[in-house]
Structures are given as structure tokens and as C-alpha cells.
Design a protein around this motif. Structure first.
Motif, PDB file in Angstrom:
ATOM      1  N   MET A 190       0.992  -1.131   0.058  1.00  0.00           N
ATOM      2  CA  MET A 190      -0.085  -0.155  -0.055  1.00  0.00           C
ATOM      3  C   MET A 190       0.658   1.241   0.021  1.00  0.00           C
ATOM      4  SD  MET A 190      -2.828   1.110   2.877  1.00  0.00           S
ATOM      5  CE  MET A 190      -3.864  -0.301   2.445  1.00  0.00           C
ATOM      6  N   SER A 191       0.504   2.223  -0.654  1.00  0.00           N
ATOM      7  CA  SER A 191       1.407   3.507  -0.917  1.00  0.00           C
ATOM      8  C   SER A 191       1.140   4.361   0.026  1.00  0.00           C
ATOM      9  CB  SER A 191       1.292   4.017  -2.266  1.00  0.00           C
ATOM     10  OG  SER A 191       0.004   4.300  -2.477  1.00  0.00           O
ATOM     11  N   ALA A 192       2.074   5.011   0.450  1.00  0.00           N
ATOM     12  CA  ALA A 192       1.786   6.178   1.601  1.00  0.00           C
ATOM     13  C   ALA A 192       0.905   7.065   1.101  1.00  0.00           C
ATOM     14  CB  ALA A 192       2.977   6.802   2.100  1.00  0.00           C
ATOM     15  N   PRO A 193      -0.128   7.891   1.904  1.00  0.00           N
ATOM     16  CA  PRO A 193      -0.895   8.969   1.333  1.00  0.00           C
ATOM     17  C   PRO A 193      -0.049  10.121   1.038  1.00  0.00           C
ATOM     18  CG  PRO A 193      -1.050   8.684   3.796  1.00  0.00           C
ATOM     19  CD  PRO A 193       0.003   7.408   3.255  1.00  0.00           C
ATOM     20  N   THR A 194      -0.711  10.844   0.016  1.00  0.00           N
ATOM     21  CA  THR A 194       0.015  12.099  -0.402  1.00  0.00           C
ATOM     22  C   THR A 194       0.149  13.192   0.811  1.00  0.00           C
ATOM     23  OG1 THR A 194      -0.509  11.775  -2.627  1.00  0.00           O
ATOM     24  CG2 THR A 194      -0.014  13.944  -2.104  1.00  0.00           C
ATOM     25  N   LEU A 195       1.177  13.791   0.951  1.00  0.00           N
ATOM     26  CA  LEU A 195       1.221  14.437   2.316  1.00  0.00           C
ATOM     27  C   LEU A 195       0.728  15.993   1.864  1.00  0.00           C
ATOM     28  CD1 LEU A 195       5.018  14.096   3.570  1.00  0.00           C
ATOM     29  CD2 LEU A 195       2.870  13.138   4.437  1.00  0.00           C
ATOM     30  N   PRO A 196      -0.368  16.423   2.718  1.00  0.00           N
ATOM     31  CA  PRO A 196      -0.722  17.709   2.454  1.00  0.00           C
ATOM     32  C   PRO A 196       0.489  18.795   3.080  1.00  0.00           C
ATOM     33  CG  PRO A 196      -1.916  16.577   4.505  1.00  0.00           C
ATOM     34  CD  PRO A 196      -1.046  15.636   3.748  1.00  0.00           C
ATOM     35  N   THR A 197       0.655  19.736   2.324  1.00  0.00           N
ATOM     36  CA  THR A 197       1.519  20.687   3.139  1.00  0.00           C
ATOM     37  C   THR A 197       0.735  22.002   3.509  1.00  0.00           C
ATOM     38  OG1 THR A 197       1.874  21.900   0.860  1.00  0.00           O
ATOM     39  CG2 THR A 197       3.364  20.137   1.713  1.00  0.00           C
ATOM     40  N   GLY A 198       1.271  22.912   4.417  1.00  0.00           N
ATOM     41  CA  GLY A 198       0.409  24.101   4.696  1.00  0.00           C
ATOM     42  C   GLY A 198      -0.616  24.028   5.575  1.00  0.00           C
ATOM     43  N   GLY A 199      -1.476  24.849   5.916  1.00  0.00           N
ATOM     44  CA  GLY A 199      -2.590  24.674   6.860  1.00  0.00           C
ATOM     45  C   GLY A 199      -3.920  24.573   6.196  1.00  0.00           C
ATOM     46  N   ALA A 200      -4.999  24.236   7.209  1.00  0.00           N
ATOM     47  CA  ALA A 200      -6.195  23.985   6.598  1.00  0.00           C
ATOM     48  C   ALA A 200      -7.138  25.236   6.937  1.00  0.00           C
ATOM     49  CB  ALA A 200      -6.898  22.720   7.339  1.00  0.00           C
ATOM     50  N   ALA A 201      -8.096  25.237   5.998  1.00  0.00           N
ATOM     51  CA  ALA A 201      -9.048  26.384   6.195  1.00  0.00           C
ATOM     52  C   ALA A 201      -9.862  26.271   7.390  1.00  0.00           C
ATOM     53  CB  ALA A 201      -9.766  26.692   4.896  1.00  0.00           C
ATOM     54  N   VAL A 202     -10.209  27.140   8.101  1.00  0.00           N
ATOM     55  CA  VAL A 202     -11.028  27.216   9.250  1.00  0.00           C
ATOM     56  C   VAL A 202     -11.769  28.332   9.393  1.00  0.00           C
ATOM     57  CG1 VAL A 202      -9.538  25.272  10.623  1.00  0.00           C
ATOM     58  CG2 VAL A 202      -9.462  27.666  11.078  1.00  0.00           C
ATOM     59  N   ASN A 203     -12.858  28.254  10.319  1.00  0.00           N
ATOM     60  CA  ASN A 203     -13.365  29.617  10.302  1.00  0.00           C
ATOM     61  C   ASN A 203     -13.470  29.984  11.876  1.00  0.00           C
ATOM     62  OD1 ASN A 203     -15.507  31.452  10.387  1.00  0.00           O
ATOM     63  ND2 ASN A 203     -17.311  30.136  10.225  1.00  0.00           N
ATOM     64  N   PRO A 204     -12.535  30.690  12.414  1.00  0.00           N
ATOM     65  CA  PRO A 204     -12.389  30.993  13.735  1.00  0.00           C
ATOM     66  C   PRO A 204     -13.483  31.756  14.227  1.00  0.00           C
ATOM     67  CG  PRO A 204     -10.420  31.576  12.490  1.00  0.00           C
ATOM     68  CD  PRO A 204     -11.486  31.231  11.595  1.00  0.00           C
ATOM     69  N   GLU A 205     -14.326  32.427  13.413  1.00  0.00           N
ATOM     70  CA  GLU A 205     -15.444  33.155  13.811  1.00  0.00           C
ATOM     71  C   GLU A 205     -16.581  32.250  14.100  1.00  0.00           C
ATOM     72  OE1 GLU A 205     -16.704  36.046  10.682  1.00  0.00           O
ATOM     73  OE2 GLU A 205     -14.674  37.041  10.822  1.00  0.00           O
ATOM     74  N   SER A 206     -16.601  31.101  13.907  1.00  0.00           N
ATOM     75  CA  SER A 206     -17.653  30.032  14.266  1.00  0.00           C
ATOM     76  C   SER A 206     -17.450  29.857  15.752  1.00  0.00           C
ATOM     77  CB  SER A 206     -17.733  29.054  13.382  1.00  0.00           C
ATOM     78  OG  SER A 206     -16.331  28.113  13.722  1.00  0.00           O
ATOM     79  N   LEU A 207     -16.065  29.910  16.302  1.00  0.00           N
ATOM     80  CA  LEU A 207     -16.104  29.699  17.811  1.00  0.00           C
ATOM     81  C   LEU A 207     -17.021  30.531  18.853  1.00  0.00           C
ATOM     82  CD1 LEU A 207     -12.301  29.208  17.674  1.00  0.00           C
ATOM     83  CD2 LEU A 207     -13.745  27.581  18.300  1.00  0.00           C
ATOM     84  N   PRO A 208     -17.651  30.096  19.657  1.00  0.00           N
ATOM     85  CA  PRO A 208     -18.455  31.152  20.636  1.00  0.00           C
ATOM     86  C   PRO A 208     -17.382  31.965  21.228  1.00  0.00           C
ATOM     87  CG  PRO A 208     -18.224  28.800  21.568  1.00  0.00           C
ATOM     88  CD  PRO A 208     -17.690  28.514  20.104  1.00  0.00           C
ATOM     89  N   HIS A 209     -17.675  33.149  21.759  1.00  0.00           N
ATOM     90  CA  HIS A 209     -17.136  34.037  22.547  1.00  0.00           C
ATOM     91  C   HIS A 209     -16.481  33.710  23.749  1.00  0.00           C
ATOM     92  CE1 HIS A 209     -15.137  37.859  23.147  1.00  0.00           C
ATOM     93  NE2 HIS A 209     -16.119  38.053  24.311  1.00  0.00           N
ATOM     94  N   ALA A 210     -15.010  33.754  23.738  1.00  0.00           N
ATOM     95  CA  ALA A 210     -14.303  33.147  25.143  1.00  0.00           C
ATOM     96  C   ALA A 210     -14.402  34.190  26.233  1.00  0.00           C
ATOM     97  CB  ALA A 210     -13.178  32.869  24.585  1.00  0.00           C
ATOM     98  N   GLU A 211     -15.215  34.247  27.040  1.00  0.00           N
ATOM     99  CA  GLU A 211     -15.232  35.203  28.150  1.00  0.00           C
ATOM    100  C   GLU A 211     -14.343  34.732  29.131  1.00  0.00           C
ATOM    101  OE1 GLU A 211     -16.753  37.935  28.343  1.00  0.00           O
ATOM    102  OE2 GLU A 211     -18.152  37.951  26.943  1.00  0.00           O
ATOM    103  N   PRO A 212     -13.320  35.758  29.521  1.00  0.00           N
ATOM    104  CA  PRO A 212     -12.517  35.340  30.801  1.00  0.00           C
ATOM    105  C   PRO A 212     -13.138  34.995  31.929  1.00  0.00           C
ATOM    106  CG  PRO A 212     -11.734  37.151  29.491  1.00  0.00           C
ATOM    107  CD  PRO A 212     -13.204  36.846  28.908  1.00  0.00           C
ATOM    108  N   GLU A 213     -12.721  34.316  32.856  1.00  0.00           N
ATOM    109  CA  GLU A 213     -13.586  34.201  34.288  1.00  0.00           C
ATOM    110  C   GLU A 213     -13.112  35.329  35.302  1.00  0.00           C
ATOM    111  OE1 GLU A 213     -15.705  31.523  35.286  1.00  0.00           O
ATOM    112  OE2 GLU A 213     -15.755  32.064  33.245  1.00  0.00           O
TER     113      GLU A 213
END
Length: 386
Positions: free
Chosen positions: A1-24
Motif C-alpha cells: 500500500m502506498s503512503a498517502p500524499t502529504l498535505p502541506t500548509g494549513g487547513a481552512a477553518v472558520n475562527p468566527e464560528s467559535l463561541p466568544h471566550a469570556e474570561p473568568e
């Protein structure tokens, strides 16, 4: 079985989907509790330790011996306990220097000193409000939620659930104190590669972390977050790797790869494996690899065996120049960073001034509902139910 092709760099994400992090709000703590995985300290400890790690899974001893030889090759001693002793001392020195007047206690998930013993020690000393610092920087069930469940269970087992309160510092994957040692390590390795006559155009940086089941990766982070096919676990690692490479300032390709896969072969885990990646890169003409244990706080057994023994052997057999860079350990920047996290909670520091090097941070003081939940939702400290 051949090794999977290596992805380079980062992956697209949506940081705005994170709920607001209120400090305690600011909180008065009596002590800091260093919480870690634990490890055997002699040949007789190895099997009992592995039974603790795999408790409830019905794994026979003959299967555990397949892993035990990693520890037995080092005299049955995992380096993690000595590393935690050193980290505890370094944290105490930094805390004392800042005048915080907080003793640093230490408890493990799987070996002595156990969390139950640490809580009894804390209670006997009159401590009722503890702030936990866990030796895991990223979001996942095993790296965050399970530790919070361990702490809740320890409170129940000791009968201290109504008397003692435990908070936990935020996940610190993108805190400058955690990231800086990796930047230094990659810069140093690339410089040594050049000095050894390696052309950086034929060099590849492999950021390595522990593989986890793909379903666990998808469940990492808040359920409502849009963080890609590897959840918060993959998104956080990729974001930090990008920060490291930007800080290094070299035009060298990089990939996120995984190590230490276990479990049934039929269960999908995050890939590619670091050894498969090295073999594939060699076949593509790469001449050198820099191995970065980005998912690890210290040089414990899985770093010493899976990377220093297995991955570096794979690189040598492929005739590659290779170097594994250090983990943060007790690097002064890392120690200062952890105490900064303690100070945040003591002072209730506003989220706008909290250091975070990626768009995903700063992470939450209190874990969101359902964050990193396993198949069965158990009581956990330092989070919103469930």
C-alpha cells in the motif's frame, strides 16, 4: 500500500464560528495542581502502569507486553515523572519570584503520585481552591476532557467534591511560551542542516503529534465550531505549525503528520504516519527532514521511542539527514508562559490582552458544553455541562 500524499500548509477553518471566550473573573486560589499522565519507574511497574492506562478495555497482558518493550528498553523507566518533578520545581521558582504565594502540587492520571493522593495532600494542607495546569496543550478528549473527568472522579473518590473546587487554565497551544521553544528548535535544526551541506530546497519539516481516532478529532472543540475535518485538534496543530514556520522565515515545505497509532485496524485514525511520510518524502527526492514533536510538552516515552528510535531509524534507512527538535520541557519561556496562565486566572485578565499567536485563540477558561466529549459523557470539572 502506498503512503498517502502529504498535505502541506494549513487547513481552512472558520475562527468566527467559535463561541466568544469570556474570561473568568479574578479568583483566589490556594494552590496550583500540576496534572500529568504518569509513567512507570522500574521494570516491575511497567505492566501495572499499562493496565491503568488501558483500564476497562479488556486488553490482555500479552498485548500490553507489545507496548511494554518500549519501556523495558529504557530499564522500565519513563522519563515523564522526572520531567514533571523538574517542571514542578521550575514552576514553583517562577511563582515564588512573582510573589504569588501558591504552592505547586502534582498528581498523575495513571501512576504515583495519583490525583487522589494529590487532592488528599492539598486538603490536609488546608487548600480548598486549586488551579490545574495540565501537561497537554491542545483540545481533544484525551488531552483535555479526560483530565477534567479524572479530576471530577478524584474529588468523588476522596469525598472532597463538596469541599474542594478545581479550575483549569485554558488550552495553551498558541501561547507564546509554548510556541517559542519550537521556533528556536526549527531554526537551530535548519541552521545545522545548512552547516552540514544540506540544501534547504530539498528539506521538509514534519510537525508530529499523537494520532487519535478520526471521530475523536471531529468531536474535539465546541460542537458548534467549524474547524474542518480534524476538528479543533487538527486545526490547532496546523495553526501553530504555520506560526512556527512564519517565525522561522525560511521557505521550507512542511506537513502535519502523526505517530503512535493504536487500537483496532478497522478504526480510522488520523494519518499519515510519520514513518510513512518520511518514506514517501525520500521517494520524492527530499534529502533532509526536521522532525518537530509539536503535540508534546516534554520528551516522554512516545517521543523517545516513536520518534528518536523509530522515525529517525526510518530516516537513516532512507539515507536522509534528520534531526528531532526538543520539546518545551523546562525551557524558561515555557515555564514563564505557564505561570502567565496562572496569573490570568488570579487576575481575571481581559481576553483582549491575553497572548495568543493564532486566530483560534485565546482559548476558553471554561470548556464549552459538549466540548471534546467522548462516547459517554461523564462529570468533569472546569466546564459547562454536559
Amino acid at each position: 500500500m502506498s503512503a498517502p500524499t502529504l498535505p502541506t500548509g494549513g487547513a481552512a477553518v472558520n475562527p468566527e464560528s467559535l463561541p466568544h471566550a469570556e474570561p473568568e473573573a479574578p479568583s483566589a486560589y490556594d494552590a496550583v495542581l500540576l496534572v500529568s499522565f504518569g509513567g512507570p519507574e522500574g521494570q516491575d511497574d511497567v505492566l501495572p502502569f499499562l493496565r491503568n492506562v488501558t483500564r476497562g478495555r479488556g486488553i490482555p497482558d500479552e498485548r500490553l507486553e507489545e507496548v511494554a518493550h518500549h519501556y523495558r528498553a529504557f530499564g522500565g523507566v519513563s522519563p515523564i515523572n522526572d520531567q514533571n518533578r523538574a517542571l514542578r520545581a521550575a514552576l514553583q521558582a517562577e511563582i515564588d519570584q512573582r510573589g504569588l504565594e501558591l504552592p505547586v502540587l502534582w498528581g498523575n492520571r495513571n501512576w504515583d503520585p495519583y490525583l487522589t493522593d494529590a487532592l488528599r495532600e492539598a486538603h490536609a494542607a488546608g487548600h480548598r481552591r486549586l488551579l490545574a495546569v495540565v501537561t497537554s496543550a491542545y483540545s481533544s478528549y484525551s488531552g483535555c476532557r479526560q483530565y477534567r473527568e479524572d479530576l471530577a472522579r478524584a474529588l468523588e473518590e476522596t469525598g472532597l467534591a463538596g469541599e474542594m473546587h478545581i479550575d483549569k487554565v485554558r488550552q495553551y497551544f498558541d501561547h507564546p511560551g509554548f510556541v517559542a521553544p519550537f521556533v528556536d528548535g526549527v531554526q537551530g535544526a535548519l541552521e545545522r542542516a545548512e552547516q552540514g551541506g544540506v540544501d534547504l530546497a530539498s528539506t521538509h519539516v514534519l510537525f508530529v503529534t499523537h494520532s487519535i481516532p478520526t471521530q475523536a478529532a471531529l468531536a474535539s472543540g465546541p460542537p458548534e465550531a467549524e474547524l474542518g475535518p480534524e476538528g479543533a485538534y487538527g486545526a490547532q496543530h496546523r495553526a501553530v505549525a504555520e506560526v512556527v514556520m512564519t517565525a522561522v522565515g525560511r521557505d521550507v515545505p512542511w506537513s502535519l503528520v502523526y505517530q503512535s497509532r493504536s487500537g483496532a485496524p478497522s478504526t480510522p485514525w488520523l494519518e499519515p504516519d510519520v514513518n510513512d511520510a518520511i518514506t514517501e518524502l525520500a521517494g520524492q527526492g527530499t534529502k533532509a527532514v526536521v522532525i518537530v514533536p509539536l503535540g508534546f510538552v516534554s520528551d516522554h516515552m512516545e517521543v523517545l521511542w516513536d520518534l528518536d528510535e523509530e522515525a529517525l531509524t526510518t530516516a537513516r534507512e532512507a539515507d536522509l539527514w534528520a534531526e528531532r527538535v526538543p520539546t518545551p520541557g523546562v525551557d524558561p519561556a515555557f515555564v514563564r508562559g505557564l505561570v502567565d496562565l496562572v496569573t490570568e486566572r488570579v487576575e481575571g485578565q481581559d481576553g483582549g490582552v491575553r497572548p495568543a499567536l493564532t486566530a483560534l485563540g485565546p482559548w476558553y477558561d471554561v470548556c464549552r458544553p459538549g466540548c471534546c466529549a467522548g462516547r459517554e459523557v461523564r462529570p468533569a470539572v472546569a466546564g459547562l455541562a454536559p
